[in-house]
Design an enzyme around this catalytic site. Structure first.
Site, mmCIF file in Angstrom:
data_model
loop_
_atom_site.group_PDB
_atom_site.id
_atom_site.type_symbol
_atom_site.label_atom_id
_atom_site.label_comp_id
_atom_site.label_asym_id
_atom_site.label_seq_id
_atom_site.Cartn_x
_atom_site.Cartn_y
_atom_site.Cartn_z
ATOM 1 N N ARG A 46 -10.761 -0.208 14.384
ATOM 2 C CA ARG A 46 -10.406 0.614 13.233
ATOM 3 C C ARG A 46 -11.134 0.104 11.989
ATOM 4 N NH1 ARG A 46 -4.267 1.089 10.955
ATOM 5 N NH2 ARG A 46 -4.845 -1.000 10.261
ATOM 6 N N MET A 91 11.747 24.277 2.327
ATOM 7 C CA MET A 91 10.950 23.441 1.433
ATOM 8 C C MET A 91 11.824 22.571 0.522
ATOM 9 S SD MET A 91 8.145 24.552 -1.427
ATOM 10 C CE MET A 91 7.143 25.488 -0.285
ATOM 11 N N TYR A 141 16.083 30.540 7.674
ATOM 12 C CA TYR A 141 14.893 31.270 8.125
ATOM 13 C C TYR A 141 14.944 31.536 9.618
ATOM 14 C CZ TYR A 141 12.405 30.509 3.715
ATOM 15 O OH TYR A 141 12.012 30.525 2.414
ATOM 16 N N LYS A 175 0.845 -1.199 0.000
ATOM 17 C CA LYS A 175 0.000 0.000 0.000
ATOM 18 C C LYS A 175 0.882 1.251 0.000
ATOM 19 C CE LYS A 175 -0.342 -0.427 5.020
ATOM 20 N NZ LYS A 175 -1.172 -0.858 6.157
HETATM 21 C C1 LIG Z 1 -0.388 -1.826 6.819
HETATM 22 C C2 LIG Z 1 -0.991 -3.110 7.204
HETATM 23 C C3 LIG Z 1 -0.201 -4.283 7.235
HETATM 24 C C4 LIG Z 1 1.304 -4.236 7.135
HETATM 25 O O1 LIG Z 1 1.773 -3.706 8.356
HETATM 26 P P1 LIG Z 1 3.343 -3.559 8.695
HETATM 27 O O2 LIG Z 1 3.353 -3.104 10.099
HETATM 28 O O3 LIG Z 1 3.843 -2.517 7.748
HETATM 29 O O4 LIG Z 1 3.968 -4.873 8.473
HETATM 30 C C5 LIG Z 1 -0.846 -5.484 7.455
HETATM 31 N N1 LIG Z 1 -2.192 -5.544 7.650
HETATM 32 C C6 LIG Z 1 -2.969 -4.435 7.660
HETATM 33 C C7 LIG Z 1 -4.429 -4.570 7.899
HETATM 34 C C8 LIG Z 1 -2.398 -3.185 7.446
HETATM 35 O O5 LIG Z 1 -3.158 -2.088 7.466
#
Ligand SMILES: *Cc1c(COP(=O)(O)O)cnc(C)c1O
Length: 344
Positions: A128, A290, A242, A33
């Protein structure tokens, strides 16, 4: 080279996946992801599929569509957010498997795409995503009758091995899935490292593949080298950056490097951050801008062409620590301006 170079070590990525798979001894998926935790989901997915990964997870259907284009048909791509309104065409077209999170999602799925595979996500206490025990008990028999690809849940505290929440969620998962035939999954990276009681039929590591904690034995995957644009001498009492945030207490040489908070090198790193020239550490001075960061290179014997922020001397988690955050946030925040170079 005018922008910084993010070098991604393909063999380290593949080794990390293999080593988590050896630990788990069950089907080992890859979570890609957020564009493969910022490194490029297509390239990450292709490398891991070539190494034997057959199960991939993304957060959203649009990510699944892009990943399918890179992987072609074959590997399964599942979506944590499930079946959201309007996703039907993407799910069907790219042959994605939504992890259904609620009764509403299940109804939407069977109405929009009757017969299309799906998995189920249960909430075992994190509050969640996923169905809660009450909702699940109403739906369980109907949903299981359609042979879900997977029944999964997610741990809230897996990066703390001693945390009582881990066993509590495991017991809850056992109760909710007792007697089912579908494959089960509870562990991400942290859960994979908690031991076989957490592995079930499939583990879903993400961060560990990319060399991040809690996988302490991971091989580092990412190197970030930032070119020096300019070096100047600064006299005692002169200020840098800055808000005049840093004042030279000795005659100093300041290097200005070509990356900043727009590249994900967040401003909160401030003056705690260090970079490296070879194996010598050099401190950031003044504020992160930036597109630019200023670094005190007075103590280096030679003017550097570039400085390294992430690499063998300093992990992504160390860098995250400068800003009071976690490696996940630094990786996924790395911006679009880097030259991404894959190395074998
Ligand atoms: C992001 C996620 C993972 C992977 O988690 P890591 O801690 O990066 O290994 C696995 N299962 C779900 C549901 C997630 O949201």
């Amino acid at each position: 080279m005018s922008t910084a170079t993010l070098t991604i070590d393909r063999s380290a990525l593949v080794d990390n996946w293999r080593s988590l798979a050896r630990t788990a001894q069950v089907e080992t998926a890859a979570v890609v992801k957020a564009d493969g935790y910022g490194l490029g989901a297509g390239a990450v997915g292709t490398a891991l599929a070539a190494a034997g990964a057959r199960e991939f997870f993304v957060a959203a259907a649009s990510e699944g569509v892009a990943l399918r284009r890179a992987l072609g048909s074959g590997p399964r791509i599942s979506i944590f957010s499930g079946h959201m309104a309007g996703d039907g065409e993407a799910i069907r077209g790219a042959d994605l498997v939504p992890m259904i999170n609620s009764i509403d999602q299940l109804l939407r799925h069977v109405e929009t795409l009757p017969g299309h595979p799906f998995g189920l996500q249960l909430d075992t206490g994190m509050n969640r995503l996923g169905m809660e025990p009450g909702e699940w008990s109403t739906l369980r028999d109907i949903a299981l009758a359609q042979n879900p690809t997977l029944v999964m849940s997610h741990l809230a505290c897996a990066d703390e091995p001693g945390h009582p929440m881990n066993d509590q969620q495991r017991r809850s998962f056992d109760e909710m899935t007792a007697g089912i035939d579908a494959p089960r999954s509870l562990a991400a990276t942290g859960g994979t490292l908690l031991g076989s009681a957490f592995h079930y039929d499939l583990v879903r590591p993400g961060i560990g593949l990319y060399g991040g904690l809690p996988f302490v034995d991971a091989r580092p995957v990412v190197t970030l080298d930032i070119p020096v644009i300019q070096i100047r001498d600064v006299a005692v009492g002169e200020t840098v950056g800055y808000a005049n945030a840093w004042t030279a207490a000795r005659p100093s040489r300041i290097a200005t490097i070509s990356a900043g908070y727009a590249d994900g090198l967040i401003r909160a790193m401030g003056a705690r951050a260090k970079l490296h020239s070879g194996d010598r550490a050099v401190p950031v001075v003044g504020r992160v801008s930036m597109d630019l960061i200023t670094v005190d290179v007075t103590d280096l014997p030679e003017a550097p062409d570039s400085l390294q922020l992430i690499g063998l001397h300093q992990s992504v988690d160390t860098v995250a620590g400068f800003a009071g955050t976690i490696g996940y946030e630094i990786l996924t925040g790395l911006g679009g301006r880097y030259e991404r170079v894959w190395r074998d």
